[in-house]
Write a protein that holds these residues in place. Structure first.
Motif, PDB file in Angstrom:
ATOM      1  N   THR A 158       0.814  -1.217   0.000  1.00  0.00           N
ATOM      2  CA  THR A 158       0.000   0.000   0.000  1.00  0.00           C
ATOM      3  C   THR A 158       0.848   1.267   0.000  1.00  0.00           C
ATOM      4  O   THR A 158       0.313   2.366  -0.133  1.00  0.00           O
ATOM      5  CB  THR A 158      -0.913   0.037   1.236  1.00  0.00           C
ATOM      6  N   ARG A 159       2.168   1.122   0.153  1.00  0.00           N
ATOM      7  CA  ARG A 159       3.048   2.281   0.247  1.00  0.00           C
ATOM      8  C   ARG A 159       3.945   2.382  -0.976  1.00  0.00           C
ATOM      9  O   ARG A 159       4.514   1.388  -1.427  1.00  0.00           O
ATOM     10  CB  ARG A 159       3.940   2.198   1.498  1.00  0.00           C
ATOM     11  N   LYS A 160       4.085   3.570  -1.510  1.00  0.00           N
ATOM     12  CA  LYS A 160       5.028   3.797  -2.595  1.00  0.00           C
ATOM     13  C   LYS A 160       6.449   3.725  -2.036  1.00  0.00           C
ATOM     14  O   LYS A 160       6.664   3.907  -0.840  1.00  0.00           O
ATOM     15  CB  LYS A 160       4.782   5.152  -3.245  1.00  0.00           C
ATOM     16  N   SER A 161       7.403   3.479  -2.896  1.00  0.00           N
ATOM     17  CA  SER A 161       8.792   3.333  -2.446  1.00  0.00           C
ATOM     18  C   SER A 161       9.311   4.601  -1.771  1.00  0.00           C
ATOM     19  O   SER A 161      10.249   4.544  -0.968  1.00  0.00           O
ATOM     20  CB  SER A 161       9.692   2.970  -3.629  1.00  0.00           C
ATOM     21  N   THR A 162       8.708   5.734  -2.103  1.00  0.00           N
ATOM     22  CA  THR A 162       9.149   7.000  -1.508  1.00  0.00           C
ATOM     23  C   THR A 162       8.425   7.315  -0.203  1.00  0.00           C
ATOM     24  O   THR A 162       8.769   8.278   0.478  1.00  0.00           O
ATOM     25  CB  THR A 162       8.902   8.146  -2.495  1.00  0.00           C
ATOM     26  N   GLU A 163       7.431   6.508   0.161  1.00  0.00           N
ATOM     27  CA  GLU A 163       6.651   6.765   1.367  1.00  0.00           C
ATOM     28  C   GLU A 163       7.231   6.006   2.554  1.00  0.00           C
ATOM     29  O   GLU A 163       7.777   4.914   2.389  1.00  0.00           O
ATOM     30  CB  GLU A 163       5.187   6.366   1.153  1.00  0.00           C
ATOM     31  N   PRO A 164       7.109   6.554   3.754  1.00  0.00           N
ATOM     32  CA  PRO A 164       7.681   5.891   4.925  1.00  0.00           C
ATOM     33  C   PRO A 164       6.947   4.610   5.291  1.00  0.00           C
ATOM     34  O   PRO A 164       5.744   4.477   5.053  1.00  0.00           O
ATOM     35  CB  PRO A 164       7.540   6.950   6.026  1.00  0.00           C
ATOM     36  N   PHE A 165       7.682   3.693   5.876  1.00  0.00           N
ATOM     37  CA  PHE A 165       7.128   2.434   6.359  1.00  0.00           C
ATOM     38  C   PHE A 165       6.177   2.704   7.521  1.00  0.00           C
ATOM     39  O   PHE A 165       6.427   3.566   8.363  1.00  0.00           O
ATOM     40  CB  PHE A 165       8.270   1.525   6.815  1.00  0.00           C
ATOM     41  N   VAL A 166       5.079   1.937   7.592  1.00  0.00           N
ATOM     42  CA  VAL A 166       4.107   2.074   8.673  1.00  0.00           C
ATOM     43  C   VAL A 166       4.285   0.901   9.639  1.00  0.00           C
ATOM     44  O   VAL A 166       3.973  -0.241   9.300  1.00  0.00           O
ATOM     45  CB  VAL A 166       2.663   2.093   8.145  1.00  0.00           C
TER      46      VAL A 166
END
Length: 235
Positions: free
Chosen positions: A200-208
């Motif tokens: 659900t996260r793009k490679s540029t988005e932080p890990f949840v």
């Protein structure tokens, strides 16, 4: 080594790590149900921000034990939770198709007891991760008179264990002197949360972090346990 933990609905990776590191795990279902705790709810990865899944429970005495807490099945929570997993959150996850039938079967069962449901979600995750640690219930081991450190030490002694694997959150109330009187030593878990590719996260988005462990399972599949253990072993 034994781990003791309250049953949680779709538990997070910290509990899976504790179970994996233990010879046995005791589900502490004989303590008070915690309102707004994690016994009947947890977060999964939404397409934007995390989504909180909450199992509705019948309201009773504030002193009611977890093992006695009943699910409010007058609400259509099972359909809502399954649709959240199957349609909104994990339909495009790499390993959704591998586990969707087992997850559907879990929600098809009409359970009345919250503890039964929480343990069922834990067992499903354990099977997916490949963890085979035996699960016991505190209520099946007998009645215990102690509280906090003494209670946990009494359970360990009854389970035939001389070592308790305890989470960091229990440092504030655990008393090693009390457990030692029962011949039980404490090992602190010191859990390290792994990072992994979240669909659900793009490679540029932080890990949840701190989502239900099903997030790692549906993103990593049979590699989930290696990811969990690798984080534990890193320097």
């Amino acid at each position: 080594m034994v781990a003791i933990h309250q049953p949680h609905y779709w538990p997070w990776l910290g509990l899976l790590d504790k179970i994996d590191r233990s010879d046995r795990v005791v589900m502490l279902d004989t303590v008070q149900f915690e309102r707004r705790g994690w016994q009947n709810r947890n977060y999964i990865a939404g397409p934007g921000k995390p989504i909180l899944l909450t199992v509705p429970v019948e309201q009773a005495s504030r002193d009611q034990h977890i093992r006695d807490k009943k699910i409010d099945n007058t609400q259509k929570w099972r359909m809502k939770h399954y649709k959240a997993l199957a349609e909104h959150c994990y339909r495009k996850a790499p390993y959704w198709n591998d586990y969707k039938e087992e997850i559907a079967d879990l929600y098809a069962a009409n359970r009345e007891n919250l503890s039964d449901l929480a343990i069922a979600t834990t067992r499903l995750l354990m099977r997916g991760f490949g963890i085979d640690t035996p699960i016991l219930r505190a209520g099946e081991l007998g009645d215990f008179s102690g509280a906090k450190s003494e209670l946990l030490a009494q359970i360990c002694a009854k389970a035939g264990a001389d070592t308790l694997l305890a989470g960091e959150g229990s440092r504030d109330y655990m008393d090693p002197e009390v457990t030692r009187r029962y011949g039980v030593s404490i090992v602190w878990q010191e859990f390290r949360h792994p990072e992994y590719r979240q669909h659900t996260r793009k490679s540029t988005e932080p890990f949840v972090p701190r989502l239900a462990a099903i997030d790692l399972l549906l993103n990593a599949g049979p590699d989930a346990l290696r990811v969990l253990r690798q984080a534990r072993e890193r320097d």
